[in-house]
Write a protein that holds these residues in place. Structure first.
Motif, short mmCIF file in Angstrom:
data_model
loop_
_atom_site.label_atom_id
_atom_site.label_comp_id
_atom_site.label_asym_id
_atom_site.label_seq_id
_atom_site.Cartn_x
_atom_site.Cartn_y
_atom_site.Cartn_z
N SER A 102 41.25 41.59 13.88
CA SER A 102 41.85 41.12 12.63
C SER A 102 40.98 41.57 11.46
CB SER A 102 41.94 39.60 12.63
OG SER A 102 40.65 39.02 12.66
N PHE A 103 41.51 41.38 10.26
CA PHE A 103 40.75 41.74 9.06
C PHE A 103 39.44 40.96 8.99
CE2 PHE A 103 39.62 40.74 4.65
CZ PHE A 103 39.46 42.02 4.13
N GLU A 104 39.51 39.62 9.26
CA GLU A 104 38.31 38.79 9.20
C GLU A 104 37.28 39.24 10.23
OE1 GLU A 104 41.33 37.66 9.47
OE2 GLU A 104 41.75 36.40 7.70
N ALA A 105 37.75 39.58 11.44
CA ALA A 105 36.82 40.00 12.50
C ALA A 105 36.12 41.31 12.13
CB ALA A 105 37.58 40.16 13.81
N ALA A 106 36.89 42.27 11.62
CA ALA A 106 36.30 43.55 11.25
C ALA A 106 35.27 43.39 10.14
CB ALA A 106 37.40 44.53 10.81
N VAL A 107 35.58 42.52 9.16
CA VAL A 107 34.65 42.29 8.05
C VAL A 107 33.38 41.63 8.55
CG1 VAL A 107 34.27 40.98 5.93
CG2 VAL A 107 36.40 42.23 6.26
N MET A 108 33.49 40.60 9.39
CA MET A 108 32.31 39.87 9.87
C MET A 108 31.44 40.75 10.76
SD MET A 108 32.35 37.05 8.31
CE MET A 108 30.97 36.27 9.13
N ILE A 109 32.05 41.58 11.61
CA ILE A 109 31.27 42.48 12.45
C ILE A 109 30.56 43.53 11.59
CG2 ILE A 109 31.41 44.25 14.24
CD1 ILE A 109 33.76 42.64 15.42
N ALA A 110 31.25 44.03 10.57
CA ALA A 110 30.64 45.01 9.66
C ALA A 110 29.46 44.39 8.92
CB ALA A 110 31.68 45.51 8.67
N ILE A 111 29.63 43.15 8.47
CA ILE A 111 28.52 42.46 7.79
C ILE A 111 27.35 42.26 8.74
CG2 ILE A 111 27.81 40.26 6.77
CD1 ILE A 111 30.61 40.06 5.53
N SER A 315 27.52 34.72 15.43
CA SER A 315 27.69 33.45 16.15
C SER A 315 28.55 32.47 15.35
CB SER A 315 26.32 32.83 16.44
OG SER A 315 26.45 31.60 17.11
N VAL A 316 28.33 32.44 14.04
CA VAL A 316 29.15 31.58 13.17
C VAL A 316 30.59 32.08 13.18
CG1 VAL A 316 29.54 30.86 10.79
CG2 VAL A 316 27.22 30.90 11.71
N ALA A 317 30.78 33.40 13.14
CA ALA A 317 32.13 33.96 13.17
C ALA A 317 32.83 33.64 14.49
CB ALA A 317 32.07 35.48 12.97
N GLU A 318 32.07 33.66 15.59
CA GLU A 318 32.64 33.31 16.89
C GLU A 318 33.02 31.84 16.94
OE1 GLU A 318 32.46 32.00 21.15
OE2 GLU A 318 31.03 31.50 19.55
N GLY A 319 32.19 30.99 16.31
CA GLY A 319 32.51 29.57 16.24
C GLY A 319 33.75 29.27 15.44
N GLN A 320 34.01 30.11 14.43
CA GLN A 320 35.20 29.94 13.60
C GLN A 320 36.44 30.57 14.25
OE1 GLN A 320 35.51 28.28 10.75
NE2 GLN A 320 33.36 27.72 10.54
N GLY A 321 36.24 31.27 15.39
CA GLY A 321 37.36 31.89 16.08
C GLY A 321 37.75 33.24 15.53
N TRP A 322 36.91 33.83 14.67
CA TRP A 322 37.24 35.12 14.07
C TRP A 322 36.97 36.28 15.02
CZ3 TRP A 322 34.35 33.66 8.94
CH2 TRP A 322 35.14 32.74 8.24
N ILE A 323 35.92 36.15 15.85
CA ILE A 323 35.64 37.19 16.85
C ILE A 323 35.51 36.52 18.22
CG2 ILE A 323 34.42 38.63 15.16
CD1 ILE A 323 31.80 37.81 16.48
N ASP A 326 33.18 38.07 23.79
CA ASP A 326 32.84 39.41 24.26
C ASP A 326 32.20 40.24 23.15
OD1 ASP A 326 33.80 38.86 26.76
OD2 ASP A 326 35.78 39.73 26.40
N TRP A 327 32.72 40.09 21.93
CA TRP A 327 32.13 40.81 20.80
C TRP A 327 30.72 40.31 20.50
CZ3 TRP A 327 32.60 45.10 18.13
CH2 TRP A 327 33.81 45.79 18.17
N LEU A 328 30.50 39.00 20.65
CA LEU A 328 29.18 38.43 20.42
C LEU A 328 28.16 39.02 21.40
CD1 LEU A 328 27.40 36.46 18.85
CD2 LEU A 328 28.09 34.67 20.46
#
Length: 524
Positions: A102-111, A315-323, A326-328
């Motif tokens: 998703s857009f949120e996942a791509a942004v958080m992984i990029a950050i 880890s915060v993004a994974e907790g929010q369900g954005w990623i 497996d990505w973590l």
């Protein structure tokens, strides 16, 4: 107890193996963590507490060697934000091509991948005695800016906002005289270590956490407050061994974060193909701020790795369900692989620059950064390196003999103070291996090394002898066992601190002056 025994055994064995094959032991600690994870072990509160304490002590030690003024620079403020912005845009464009993100996942992984490792960069620079070198100060300043951005992102992504009373933490600067006084009365034993632990873990780390801010920034801030204390180096040295042991827990914790598969490793290796682009982007951005190609290259290489702070954001993004989880795990392995790649490269960073330096110099600006200008000692006959108490005594005594003397020191504030008092002192870091290679020593017949750090003196002697300097090299020694080491390296005269003060050292030097520098010659 059994679990701790297994962890220590794996860490020691893997670390020793890495050392034997020429890699930093920290790569072995990471490998030990992954092996433990593959065998069903998981991280727990104990290892997390040890890891956190190690990181806080490391950042506190970094702060002890920094000056706040050196962080408020355009190459640090604008350079770090420009690099992060461009990196996030580039990585988002690449990651958005994956249909399952998703857009949120791509942004958080990029950050998460835009950050550079504070632990690895600080540890590498510290081990090479380059924290106070110009490129070291730029690198640490950029890392601090990245940490500030990370705190803001964590607050927004995690739904946690700093306390409205967080501004009270600025009061630590008002407590600076008290903190300095307490260090003065701690003596030289175990109280110094306990005081450092108290400041890093409780006063800095704990108080910042209570107000909803990063404990890492708190530990760093307390170190910066004590950085100009005359015993800051002693405090850093006292904490060194304990910090190194606790950091083993940090690297084990990263390895224990998940159980990677071969497919995960393949993807992690692909992501690490971005490391050269990350370093190159730092290189060209820093050139925009008029750094020499050498300084930009060394800074970019030290910041090339991915960051453990990025794992916190992930880890915060994974907790929010954005990623996904497996990505973590993939990001954890990506960070670990980047450590394994960049750590040995940084170990040979100066040798690497010698290979590519000629080609990179053509990208330099004609106008140099003020702190990156070549040092010119003019017609000096004697250089006094390290203008502390002993160095100042040496300088003043020799000045009375009508000899042309120049002092060198790595502390900009100390340099300014000496200049106000009429001494000719230049900013230069004797711990920078590039100093002696680029310094014109024509006419210099004596170099007096008055820095407290033994490793800096040994490296300076080696560099000077390798470049063919045939004049006298005189050095101070803090302990009797250092005398033989300095002489074996090539020092002509070694003077023990406890044999007298700086003037006595200068008197001994006058007794060994070459005939052409005899005071009688200058009286004619």
């Amino acid at each position: 107890m059994l679990t701790a025994t297994i962890w220590l055994s794996f860490a020691f064995g893997a670390g020793l193996l890495m050392r034997l094959i020429g890699l930093p032991p920290l790569v072995g600690y990471l490998a030990a963590g992954f092996l433990l994870s593959a065998n069903g072990h998981e991280t727990n509160e104990l290892i997390e507490a040890v890891a956190h304490a190690g990181v806080l002590l490391l950042l506190f030690s970094v702060g002890l060697k920094l000056r706040l003024k050196s962080l408020i620079r355009s190459e640090v403020l604008a350079g770090s934000l420009l690099h992060m912005g461009l990196t996030v845009i580039l990585l988002w464009a690449i990651l958005s091509q994956f249909g399952n993100l998703s857009f949120e996942a791509a942004v958080m992984i990029a950050i998460a991948l835009s950050f550079s490792s504070t632990v690895v960069a600080a540890k590498v620079l510290e081990n090479k005695k380059e924290l106070r070198a110009f490129h070291g100060r730029v690198a640490i300043g950029i890392l601090i800016m990245q940490d500030l951005v990370a705190v803001a992102i964590l607050s927004l992504a995690g739904g946690v906002t700093p306390s409205p009373w967080a501004f009270l933490l600025l009061g630590f600067f008002l407590l600076r005289p008290l903190l300095h006084w307490l260090l003065d009365i701690c003596g030289h034993g175990e109280l110094v270590i306990l005081y450092g632990l108290l400041l890093a873990l409780v006063v800095g780390g704990g108080s910042f956490e209570e107000f909803g801010l990063s404990s890492e920034l708190g530990a760093l801030l307390l170190g910066i407050i004590l950085a100009d204390h005359k015993r800051a180096t002693e405090l850093s040295n006292a904490l060194w061994g304990l910090k190194e042991i606790l950091l083993v827990g940090f690297f084990l914790q990263i390895g224990l974060s998940g159980h990677p598969t071969l497919l995960t490793l393949e993807h992690a290796l692909l992501l690490n193909l971005l490391l050269p682009l990350k370093a190159l982007l730092f290189f060209f951005i820093l050139l925009m701020f008029r750094l020499r190609s050498r300084s930009a290259f060394l800074t970019g290489l030290s910041l090339a790795s991915f960051s453990e702070f990025g794992l916190i954001v992930a880890s915060v993004a994974e907790g929010q369900g954005w990623i996904s989880t497996d990505w973590l795990v993939l990001l954890a392995l990506t960070v670990a692989v980047s450590f394994a790649i960049t750590a040995p490269l940084n170990r040979y960073s100066h040798e690497l620059y010698q290979l590519v330096g000629k080609g990179l110099k053509r990208f330099e600006s004609r106008h140099r950064h003020p702190d990156d200008e070549p040092i010119n000692v003019g017609s000096a006959h004697i250089l006094v390196v390290g203008m502390g108490r002993v160095g100042t005594g040496v300088y003043d005594t020799l000045s009375a003999s009508h000899l042309r003397i120049v002092g060198l020191d790595s502390d900009p504030a100390k340099v300014e103070n000496h200049r106000r008092l009429g001494r000719r002192v230049l900013y230069a870091d004797a711990e920078d291996p590039g100093l002696w290679a680029g310094l014109s020593l024509k006419g210099v017949r004596i170099i007096m090394l008055c820095m407290p750090e033994l490793s800096a003196k040994l490296m300076a002697i080696q560099q000077l002898r390798e470049r063919g300097f045939d004049g006298q090299i005189n050095a101070t020694a803090l302990f009797s066992e250092e005398v033989e080491q300095l002489k074996n390296k090539g020092a002509d005269l070694v003077y023990n601190y406890y044999d007298g003060i700086g003037s006595s050292f200068a008197d001994k030097t006058l007794q060994t002056l070459p005939k052409e520098l005899s005071p009688a010659v200058f009286r004619r």
